[in-house]
Design a protein around this motif. Sequence first.
Motif, PDB file in Angstrom:
ATOM      1  N   MET A 148     -18.748  14.663   5.457  1.00  0.00           N
ATOM      2  CA  MET A 148     -19.063  13.725   6.532  1.00  0.00           C
ATOM      3  C   MET A 148     -19.583  12.403   5.959  1.00  0.00           C
ATOM      4  N   ALA A 149     -20.484  12.481   4.995  1.00  0.00           N
ATOM      5  CA  ALA A 149     -21.011  11.268   4.368  1.00  0.00           C
ATOM      6  C   ALA A 149     -19.886  10.494   3.690  1.00  0.00           C
ATOM      7  N   PHE A 150     -19.016  11.218   2.972  1.00  0.00           N
ATOM      8  CA  PHE A 150     -17.920  10.556   2.266  1.00  0.00           C
ATOM      9  C   PHE A 150     -16.979   9.847   3.229  1.00  0.00           C
ATOM     10  N   VAL A 151     -16.562  10.544   4.298  1.00  0.00           N
ATOM     11  CA  VAL A 151     -15.557   9.961   5.187  1.00  0.00           C
ATOM     12  C   VAL A 151     -16.130   8.802   6.001  1.00  0.00           C
ATOM     13  N   PHE A 152     -17.451   8.857   6.342  1.00  0.00           N
ATOM     14  CA  PHE A 152     -18.088   7.724   7.007  1.00  0.00           C
ATOM     15  C   PHE A 152     -18.073   6.492   6.103  1.00  0.00           C
ATOM     16  N   LEU A 153     -18.449   6.692   4.835  1.00  0.00           N
ATOM     17  CA  LEU A 153     -18.481   5.571   3.891  1.00  0.00           C
ATOM     18  C   LEU A 153     -17.072   5.053   3.633  1.00  0.00           C
ATOM     19  N   PHE A 154     -16.114   5.971   3.490  1.00  0.00           N
ATOM     20  CA  PHE A 154     -14.730   5.562   3.270  1.00  0.00           C
ATOM     21  C   PHE A 154     -14.235   4.717   4.439  1.00  0.00           C
ATOM     22  N   PHE A 155     -14.529   5.159   5.639  1.00  0.00           N
ATOM     23  CA  PHE A 155     -14.109   4.407   6.824  1.00  0.00           C
ATOM     24  C   PHE A 155     -14.673   2.988   6.793  1.00  0.00           C
ATOM     25  N   PHE A 156     -15.954   2.855   6.490  1.00  0.00           N
ATOM     26  CA  PHE A 156     -16.579   1.534   6.433  1.00  0.00           C
ATOM     27  C   PHE A 156     -15.933   0.650   5.360  1.00  0.00           C
ATOM     28  N   PHE A 157     -15.803   1.196   4.154  1.00  0.00           N
ATOM     29  CA  PHE A 157     -15.243   0.402   3.060  1.00  0.00           C
ATOM     30  C   PHE A 157     -13.783   0.035   3.326  1.00  0.00           C
ATOM     31  N   ASN A 158     -13.014   1.033   3.790  1.00  0.00           N
ATOM     32  CA  ASN A 158     -11.579   0.780   3.937  1.00  0.00           C
ATOM     33  C   ASN A 158     -11.271  -0.181   5.078  1.00  0.00           C
ATOM     34  N   VAL A 159     -12.024  -0.069   6.191  1.00  0.00           N
ATOM     35  CA  VAL A 159     -11.830  -1.026   7.283  1.00  0.00           C
ATOM     36  C   VAL A 159     -12.165  -2.442   6.806  1.00  0.00           C
ATOM     37  N   THR A 160     -13.232  -2.554   6.028  1.00  0.00           N
ATOM     38  CA  THR A 160     -13.595  -3.866   5.469  1.00  0.00           C
ATOM     39  C   THR A 160     -12.458  -4.408   4.606  1.00  0.00           C
ATOM     40  N   PHE A 161     -11.919  -3.546   3.733  1.00  0.00           N
ATOM     41  CA  PHE A 161     -10.820  -3.984   2.864  1.00  0.00           C
ATOM     42  C   PHE A 161      -9.556  -4.265   3.662  1.00  0.00           C
ATOM     43  N   ASP A 162      -9.316  -3.472   4.723  1.00  0.00           N
ATOM     44  CA  ASP A 162      -8.130  -3.713   5.569  1.00  0.00           C
ATOM     45  C   ASP A 162      -8.184  -5.099   6.206  1.00  0.00           C
ATOM     46  N   ILE A 163      -9.367  -5.500   6.609  1.00  0.00           N
ATOM     47  CA  ILE A 163      -9.514  -6.841   7.191  1.00  0.00           C
ATOM     48  C   ILE A 163      -9.190  -7.913   6.150  1.00  0.00           C
ATOM     49  N   ILE A 164      -9.679  -7.690   4.929  1.00  0.00           N
ATOM     50  CA  ILE A 164      -9.405  -8.646   3.844  1.00  0.00           C
ATOM     51  C   ILE A 164      -7.907  -8.688   3.537  1.00  0.00           C
ATOM     52  N   VAL A 165      -7.278  -7.491   3.491  1.00  0.00           N
ATOM     53  CA  VAL A 165      -5.840  -7.427   3.224  1.00  0.00           C
ATOM     54  C   VAL A 165      -5.048  -8.108   4.329  1.00  0.00           C
ATOM     55  N   PHE A 166      -5.465  -7.907   5.572  1.00  0.00           N
ATOM     56  CA  PHE A 166      -4.784  -8.557   6.696  1.00  0.00           C
ATOM     57  C   PHE A 166      -4.830 -10.077   6.550  1.00  0.00           C
ATOM     58  N   LEU A 167      -5.974 -10.590   6.167  1.00  0.00           N
ATOM     59  CA  LEU A 167      -6.087 -12.034   5.957  1.00  0.00           C
ATOM     60  C   LEU A 167      -5.208 -12.483   4.801  1.00  0.00           C
ATOM     61  N   TYR A 168      -5.093 -11.614   3.764  1.00  0.00           N
ATOM     62  CA  TYR A 168      -4.231 -11.956   2.628  1.00  0.00           C
ATOM     63  C   TYR A 168      -2.761 -11.991   3.045  1.00  0.00           C
ATOM     64  N   LYS A 169      -2.383 -11.054   3.932  1.00  0.00           N
ATOM     65  CA  LYS A 169      -0.991 -10.982   4.376  1.00  0.00           C
ATOM     66  C   LYS A 169      -0.552 -12.253   5.099  1.00  0.00           C
ATOM     67  N   LEU A 170      -1.511 -12.967   5.655  1.00  0.00           N
ATOM     68  CA  LEU A 170      -1.158 -14.193   6.356  1.00  0.00           C
ATOM     69  C   LEU A 170      -0.617 -15.253   5.406  1.00  0.00           C
ATOM     70  N   THR A 171      -0.948 -15.079   4.110  1.00  0.00           N
ATOM     71  CA  THR A 171      -0.494 -16.078   3.126  1.00  0.00           C
ATOM     72  C   THR A 171       0.331 -15.472   1.998  1.00  0.00           C
ATOM     73  N   GLY A 172       0.230 -14.112   1.770  1.00  0.00           N
ATOM     74  CA  GLY A 172       0.919 -13.491   0.642  1.00  0.00           C
ATOM     75  C   GLY A 172       2.198 -12.812   1.067  1.00  0.00           C
ATOM     76  N   SER A 173       2.955 -12.290   0.062  1.00  0.00           N
ATOM     77  CA  SER A 173       4.198 -11.579   0.335  1.00  0.00           C
ATOM     78  C   SER A 173       3.891 -10.151   0.781  1.00  0.00           C
ATOM     79  N   GLU A 174       4.851  -9.502   1.432  1.00  0.00           N
ATOM     80  CA  GLU A 174       4.660  -8.136   1.916  1.00  0.00           C
ATOM     81  C   GLU A 174       4.467  -7.173   0.748  1.00  0.00           C
ATOM     82  N   ALA A 175       5.248  -7.350  -0.325  1.00  0.00           N
ATOM     83  CA  ALA A 175       5.127  -6.464  -1.490  1.00  0.00           C
ATOM     84  C   ALA A 175       3.751  -6.589  -2.118  1.00  0.00           C
ATOM     85  N   ALA A 176       3.304  -7.836  -2.239  1.00  0.00           N
ATOM     86  CA  ALA A 176       1.990  -8.059  -2.847  1.00  0.00           C
ATOM     87  C   ALA A 176       0.890  -7.468  -1.984  1.00  0.00           C
ATOM     88  N   SER A 177       1.029  -7.650  -0.669  1.00  0.00           N
ATOM     89  CA  SER A 177      -0.007  -7.146   0.219  1.00  0.00           C
ATOM     90  C   SER A 177      -0.042  -5.624   0.205  1.00  0.00           C
TER      91      SER A 177
END
Length: 372
Positions: free
Chosen positions: A74-103
């Motif tokens: 439970m502790a692991f999956v809660f932390l994973f969810f927080f970290f991964n959602v944060t990174f997903d937001i960053i990746v989404f912003l990157y996709k606005l300017t980067g290529s699909e393969a790179a993203s």
Amino acid sequence: MVFFILTFLCLYGGINFYAFFRARSVFHFSGFPQIIIIIMLILLICAPILVRTAEAYHQELLARAIAYIGYIWMAFVFLFFFFNVTFDIIVFLYKLTGSEAASLSIRNLAFGTAVFLSLIFVLYGFVDARQVKIKTLQVKTEKILPNNGKIRIVQISDVHVGLIIRDHRLQAILDRVLEAKPDILVSTGDLMDGELDNVMPQARKFVSITPKYGKYAVLGNHEYYAGLKRSLEFTKAAGFEMLRDDVRHIAGLSIFGADDITGQRMGVSKDKRLFEQMLAHQDNGFVLLLKHQPFVVDGENFNLQLSGHTHGGQIFPFMFITRLFFPKNYGYFELGTNKSLYVSGGAGTWGPPVRVFASPEITVIDLIGKNK
């Protein structure tokens, strides 16, 4: 209670299946391995229910094994969810300017980083949950006190004695209490947790603590969940005097103990109007109010309220969520002239035996007043 369980399972299940789909997008598993993973995931989601079921059938070793596996996950999956959602937001912003393969490459890297960070934080939190700290406060009052005008109050809260907090882990908490040398020991709820048959030997570990002016406790929500009769027996065996909407006058203090609001919700608490009237009109001596959940009620006449319940969030970043329900989530708060609140982070753990940036504590309050 049923509504709470269903809500929890939906939210927790959603977080788990978010992790499942993220993992599948990276490893592309299917067929039989996918079926096995889904079955394991469902069992992990249901772990809190399986723990209580094993307890109810007196299978303590099985319950403890499920608790450690299920709650650490439970502790692991809660932390994973927080970290991964944060990174997903960053990746989404990157996709606005980067290529699909790179993203896509970055998204896979983000997944791996989230897994790594979650493992590191779980390991750190598992170790830190055993490092009980002493939090010291000094509260001054114009009231007359014995003991040359100084009373030391030690607060424990949210110990959650049960499957995980027991034996050596419990003794570490009690050693810190003994080290503090209290004049008064108070427990602000959730002293115990669960439905274990052999929990009474754990209660007897408290007997060696004999403060000069006694030990006092109030009920928390988990005392009701564990069973009120059993909880009262445990607290009495631990040497505490239970205050259920009641007051004791000792050492120049009026110690008021408020029953937890869970009792009202379950329809087993007595009428609180008399208690509220006593507290509202109390004007002799220093008034110490013990209340499990850190709600401050208008009209309550106290000098210091001691509460717990929030665990300070227990696992970062959940302190931001607990603050939505309890704005005074952790720490010391001045409420007015000669009126303050301290919310303890708690000495034990609920659920995961993990604490991240919310170390366990006992609280030492040195009350400084006028000498007789």
